[in-house]
Scaffold this motif. Sequence first.
Motif, PDB file in Angstrom:
ATOM      1  N   UNK A 114       0.729   9.585  -3.066  1.00  0.00           N
ATOM      2  CA  UNK A 114       0.716   9.009  -4.422  1.00  0.00           C
ATOM      3  C   UNK A 114      -0.526   8.148  -4.646  1.00  0.00           C
ATOM      4  N   UNK A 115      -1.452   8.156  -3.688  1.00  0.00           N
ATOM      5  CA  UNK A 115      -2.617   7.265  -3.792  1.00  0.00           C
ATOM      6  C   UNK A 115      -3.482   7.565  -5.018  1.00  0.00           C
ATOM      7  N   UNK A 116      -3.493   8.832  -5.445  1.00  0.00           N
ATOM      8  CA  UNK A 116      -4.318   9.181  -6.606  1.00  0.00           C
ATOM      9  C   UNK A 116      -3.539   9.390  -7.874  1.00  0.00           C
ATOM     10  N   UNK A 117      -2.242   9.049  -7.835  1.00  0.00           N
ATOM     11  CA  UNK A 117      -1.394   9.287  -9.000  1.00  0.00           C
ATOM     12  C   UNK A 117      -1.034   7.991  -9.722  1.00  0.00           C
ATOM     13  N   UNK A 118      -0.601   8.156 -10.961  1.00  0.00           N
ATOM     14  CA  UNK A 118      -0.195   6.989 -11.752  1.00  0.00           C
ATOM     15  C   UNK A 118       1.267   6.648 -11.420  1.00  0.00           C
ATOM     16  N   UNK A 119       1.476   6.288 -10.157  1.00  0.00           N
ATOM     17  CA  UNK A 119       2.791   5.963  -9.614  1.00  0.00           C
ATOM     18  C   UNK A 119       2.659   4.656  -8.840  1.00  0.00           C
ATOM     19  N   UNK A 121       2.299   2.070  -6.119  1.00  0.00           N
ATOM     20  CA  UNK A 121       1.959   2.333  -4.722  1.00  0.00           C
ATOM     21  C   UNK A 121       2.981   1.720  -3.767  1.00  0.00           C
ATOM     22  N   UNK A 122       3.649   0.653  -4.199  1.00  0.00           N
ATOM     23  CA  UNK A 122       4.675   0.051  -3.363  1.00  0.00           C
ATOM     24  C   UNK A 122       6.049   0.629  -3.714  1.00  0.00           C
ATOM     25  N   UNK A 123       6.764   1.093  -2.705  1.00  0.00           N
ATOM     26  CA  UNK A 123       8.150   1.526  -2.890  1.00  0.00           C
ATOM     27  C   UNK A 123       8.349   2.933  -3.401  1.00  0.00           C
ATOM     28  N   UNK A 124       7.265   3.692  -3.564  1.00  0.00           N
ATOM     29  CA  UNK A 124       7.413   5.037  -4.125  1.00  0.00           C
ATOM     30  C   UNK A 124       6.744   6.112  -3.273  1.00  0.00           C
ATOM     31  N   UNK A 125       6.364   5.775  -2.054  1.00  0.00           N
ATOM     32  CA  UNK A 125       5.713   6.766  -1.200  1.00  0.00           C
ATOM     33  C   UNK A 125       6.737   7.725  -0.598  1.00  0.00           C
ATOM     34  N   UNK A 126       6.277   8.900  -0.229  1.00  0.00           N
ATOM     35  CA  UNK A 126       7.127   9.902   0.391  1.00  0.00           C
ATOM     36  C   UNK A 126       7.398   9.540   1.848  1.00  0.00           C
ATOM     37  N   UNK A 159      -4.937   6.044   8.408  1.00  0.00           N
ATOM     38  CA  UNK A 159      -3.743   5.540   7.729  1.00  0.00           C
ATOM     39  C   UNK A 159      -4.168   5.020   6.357  1.00  0.00           C
ATOM     40  N   UNK A 160      -3.342   5.226   5.328  1.00  0.00           N
ATOM     41  CA  UNK A 160      -3.801   4.927   3.971  1.00  0.00           C
ATOM     42  C   UNK A 160      -2.634   4.609   3.063  1.00  0.00           C
ATOM     43  N   UNK A 161      -2.802   3.643   2.185  1.00  0.00           N
ATOM     44  CA  UNK A 161      -1.770   3.297   1.205  1.00  0.00           C
ATOM     45  C   UNK A 161      -1.407   4.515   0.348  1.00  0.00           C
ATOM     46  N   UNK A 162      -0.102   4.676   0.117  1.00  0.00           N
ATOM     47  CA  UNK A 162       0.359   5.750  -0.743  1.00  0.00           C
ATOM     48  C   UNK A 162       0.580   7.074  -0.048  1.00  0.00           C
ATOM     49  N   UNK A 163       0.296   7.124   1.277  1.00  0.00           N
ATOM     50  CA  UNK A 163       0.453   8.384   2.020  1.00  0.00           C
ATOM     51  C   UNK A 163       1.646   8.300   2.967  1.00  0.00           C
ATOM     52  N   UNK A 164       1.927   9.422   3.626  1.00  0.00           N
ATOM     53  CA  UNK A 164       3.085   9.480   4.520  1.00  0.00           C
ATOM     54  C   UNK A 164       2.896   8.667   5.796  1.00  0.00           C
ATOM     55  N   UNK A 167       2.351   2.504   6.855  1.00  0.00           N
ATOM     56  CA  UNK A 167       2.664   1.204   7.454  1.00  0.00           C
ATOM     57  C   UNK A 167       2.617   1.226   8.980  1.00  0.00           C
ATOM     58  N   UNK A 168       2.854   0.080   9.582  1.00  0.00           N
ATOM     59  CA  UNK A 168       2.734  -0.072  11.034  1.00  0.00           C
ATOM     60  C   UNK A 168       3.683   0.842  11.799  1.00  0.00           C
ATOM     61  N   UNK A 169       4.916   0.985  11.325  1.00  0.00           N
ATOM     62  CA  UNK A 169       5.900   1.838  12.012  1.00  0.00           C
ATOM     63  C   UNK A 169       5.494   3.308  11.963  1.00  0.00           C
ATOM     64  N   UNK A 170       4.945   3.722  10.826  1.00  0.00           N
ATOM     65  CA  UNK A 170       4.522   5.123  10.694  1.00  0.00           C
ATOM     66  C   UNK A 170       3.297   5.401  11.556  1.00  0.00           C
ATOM     67  N   UNK A 171       2.384   4.465  11.616  1.00  0.00           N
ATOM     68  CA  UNK A 171       1.218   4.622  12.488  1.00  0.00           C
ATOM     69  C   UNK A 171       1.677   4.708  13.939  1.00  0.00           C
TER      70      UNK A 171
END
Length: 298
Positions: A114-119, A121-126, A159-164, A167-171
Motif C-alpha cells: 500500500x506504499x504507493x496507494x491512497x490508503x 499506511x498505518x493499520x492497513x497493510x497486508x 524492509x519498507x513501510x506499507x509492505x508485507x 515491522x521488526x517481527x516481520x523482518x
Amino acid sequence: MFDKSKVKLGIAPIVWTNDDMPDLGKENTFEQCISEMALAGFTGSEVGNKYPKDTSVLKKALELRGMEICNQWFSCFLITKPFEEVEKEFRSQLSFLKEMGAKVIGASEQSHSVQGQDIPVFGHKYVMNDEEWKTFCEGMNRLGKIAKDEYGISLTFHHHMGTVVQDADEVERMMANTDPEYVSLLFDTGHFAYCGADPLEMVKKYINRIKHVHLKDIRKDLVEKVKAENLSFLAGVRLGTFTVPGDGCIDFEPIFQVLADNHYEGYMLVEAEQDPAKANPFEYALKARKFIKEKAGL
C-alpha cells in the motif's frame, strides 16, 4: 571510526526527483542531480527513473563526475506472480547492475503493497499467511542464489513501510527463514524508526547480515500526524516525514559506532525523499554530508 578504504558514501536521486510522485522534482534533470551529488561529496548513487537506460551513456555521465552506481531497487512479487516471471525481470536488472559495476541489488516484496496507494499506511497493510511466508522466503533464497552465483551481486532485502515486511517481527521472520549466504538485509534507519522499531537495536541484531545501509531520518511529529489522521505513505512524504540524517529525531552516532565496530564494508547511502520545492536537494545533500563527516568521520 570506519575504514575509509572499505566504506563509501552515496545518496539517492529521490532527494532530487521522486519516482513514485513524478511531480516532485520534475524540474530537476538527471545531469543536475548527479552533478550536485558529486559536488556535495558523494561517490555513489542508486538508479532513478530519469537515469539513462543505456549503460555506456550512464557510465560516461557518472565517470565524468567521479560517481558510480551502488544499488538499484527491485520490486518482487513472489507471492502474487509466477516465480519465472519475477526471475526474468530480476535477471534483466542484475545484468544491468553487473555492467555498471554494482555489488548490491535491493529487493522489496511489493505484492499487496500500500506504499504507493491512497490508503492509510498505518493499520492497513497486508499480512501474509503461513503459506505465503513459505513462498516468499523460498523465493528470496532462489533469487539470492541467482544473484550471487551467476552475477556476483548480493541480494539485500529492503524492509519498507506499507509492505508485507514492514515491522521488526516481520523482518525477524524473514531473516530467520532465509539463507544468510544468499539473503542479506538492507538496513534502513528511517523505515525502522517510522514503524516504531529502534534502529539501534535492529543494527545490533542484524549487523552480521547487513550489506547495504540507507541513512534516513524522520520527523517524529509528522509521522505521528500521519498515524493520527490516517494518511497514506506518500501523503506523509509530501508533508515531510523523512529528512536527511541529523535533521530529525534519530540518534545516529551509536548506530555508526555499531557499524564501525563490526567492520561494516560497503555503501552507506543517504535516502530522504522530500518535496524538493520545500527542501532544496543540494542544500540537504550538503547538510547530510557535513553531518556524516562530523559523526562518522567519513
